[in-house]
Design a protein around this motif. Structure first.
Motif: not given
Length: 511
Positions: A103-105, A131-135, A143-144, A169-172
């Motif tokens: 995952s990334v924080h 949001l671009n980075a998260a996607r 996992i974000v 966007e879908g981050v967990q």
């Protein structure tokens, strides 16, 4: 076990909170701390054994050494989710991916002050970038955990807007950072109550300790609905540090019966490991893991603890892997001294106890905390046990200076033989200590646990008092040395402690 379930929170006992430990990332940002990949792996293994759910192993973009460390941790077969800190930038995410993390924080500044002075971007630009980075991270299987930096000073409407967009966007997971520690208990609980009611993913709390509120604010966040906490061992971190893992998990466990999955009995040993590896000393008065956390000196306290420990201890020290200790000085009571003598296997008369008590008081009135060695010297004298000095310093030579490795040689009389040994160290005191250890190696494998120096007079020619804590693996003693020379005071303290360990060992054999 003392537990308190908060009124109005009937479901608290059934909650399980996740722990993200950031000792290896935020903790390493403590000024003066720099860890090698091998050291980071050793701490990571200890944290995994402790039971942390998520291990923030570092920031992969930082350096080649950092990437090596994160790769080692990722490939160590640990149970914890391995995470890398990233900014909202493709290069950061690529660096994390190369380290095989789970995952990334992803930390995104959101307050007006950060946007204006650090990023120099508008809210719209920051939101689009984030949001671009998260996607990108999600598309690459990570996992974000999407983190709002300086969230506690962010305009509430923008905070909710950017976090909601990240969730869409879908981050967990999302995280609220009190980056400069400006929350209070009430504000923290209100903030997390509002956000957790509106966001459809777990919300975590990342609190800093600038005002000494990090533990309280983290607990308040959990009360407000947070389901994950960010913490560090010993409260390490920049400035005033982060919320301390040991404080947060114990507060949740003892006051609210909230489970974190942390093995409480390992808290003290993990704290000691992190202290040793980072070189950042833990204050004696640090809650839970400090050396004084379960130490009693005043007569009224020791009397109460000896009769019933819960009189002056909110939890048994064994719960967190700690130990109870009684110290002696002018505030000591006779009950504590009598108890210590019983531990030593001695059965003094009432008159002897009174004499030992009076001598301890006299030392205490001279401004001294009585060390184990001094107490035992008094006991030996009163009981006529005739303490024998096994080690005697005959000669000490120390060489130190610019571009010279500190080296010491000692000539010591050990029983009826003389030994000459040398040692090197990071300084002249360390070199002298190492030389002495070589003399007694095999007979008493002594380890220095604590070293403390006090100037007891003013000026450059001040007298200094050095107190050391030593162990031979079976018992621990404190000893003092006093001199106008810090090296000689240190050597005296070391020899006094080793002599006490050796003499007590002889007495145990005889008895």
């Amino acid at each position: 076990m003392f537990t308190y379930i908060a009124k109005g929170d009937p479901d608290m006992a059934r909650r399980r909170i996740k722990v993200l430990d950031t000792t290896l990332r935020d903790g390493e940002q403590t000024p003066g701390v720099a860890l090698t990949p091998e050291q980071k792996l050793e701490i990571a293994r200890a944290l995994d054994d402790l039971g942390v759910d998520i291990l923030e192993a570092g920031a992969a973009i930082s350096s080649e050494g950092e990437r090596k460390a994160i790769k080692m941790i990722s490939r160590a077969g640990l149970n914890a989710e391995i995470c890398s800190f990233v900014r909202a930038a493709k290069e950061d995410i690529d660096a994390a991916l190369a380290c095989d993390v789970d995952s990334v924080h992803m930390v995104v500044p959101t307050s007006d002050i950060h946007l204006k002075y650090k990023l120099k971007k508008t809210k719209k630009e920051v939101k689009e970038m984030a949001l671009n980075a998260a996607r990108y991270a999600l598309d690459h299987g990570l996992i974000v955990e999407f983190s709002s930096e300086d969230a506690s000073r962010t305009e509430p409407s923008f905070l909710l807007d950017i976090l909601s967009a990240a969730v869409e966007e879908g981050v967990q997971r999302v995280c609220i950072c009190d980056t400069v520690g400006v929350l209070t208990y009430e504000k923290s609980r209100e903030l997390f109550s509002n956000l957790t009611a509106k966001l459809k993913v777990p919300v975590s709390a990342h609190c800093h300790n600038d005002f000494g509120m990090a533990t309280a604010n983290t607990v308040a966040a959990v009360m407000g609905g947070a389901s994950e906490v960010h913490v560090t061992i010993n409260g390490l971190g920049e400035r005033g540090g982060n919320a301390a893992l040991e404080e947060v998990v114990l507060a949740l466990s003892q006051f609210y019966d909230i489970s974190t999955g942390i093995k409480l009995k390992l808290l003290y040993s993990v704290s000691n490991l992190v202290e040793k590896i980072t070189g950042m000393p833990v204050s004696p008065t640090k809650p839970i893991v400090g050396e004084n956390a379960f130490t009693h000196g005043a007569g009224i306290h020791t009397h109460g603890v000896l009769a019933e420990p819960s009189t002056y201890e909110p939890i048994p020290p064994e719960l967190v892997g700690q130990h109870r200790r009684l110290v002696f000085g002018k505030l000591s009571g006779s009950h504590a001294i009598e108890s210590e003598l019983k531990k030593m296997g001695l059965k003094p008369t009432k008159k002897q106890i009174e004499e030992i008590f009076n001598q301890v008081k006299q030392l205490g009135d001279r401004g001294k905390i009585v060390t184990d060695t001094e107490l035992r010297a008094i006991v030996d004298s009163v009981l006529g046990r005739g303490f024998k000095e096994t080690l005697k310093l005959e000669e000490l030579t120390v060489v130190s200076g610019n571009r010279v490795t500190p080296t010491s040689s000692v000539r010591i009389k050990f029983g009826d033989k003389e030994f000459v040994e040398s040692g090197v160290g990071i300084g002249p005191v360390d070199a002298a200590m190492n030389a002495i250890r070589k003399v007694v190696e095999g007979t008493a494998n002594v380890r220095l646990v604590e070293y403390h120096v006090d100037a007891i007079s003013g000026g450059t020619d001040a007298m200094v008092s050095v107190v050391v804590k030593l162990t031979d693996g079976k018992r621990m003693v404190t000893a003092r040395g006093t001199s106008g020379d810090i090296i000689m005071a240190s050597v005296q303290a070391m020899l006094n402690g080793v002599n006490r360990l050796l003499w007590d060992k002889q007495l145990r054999v005889k008895e």
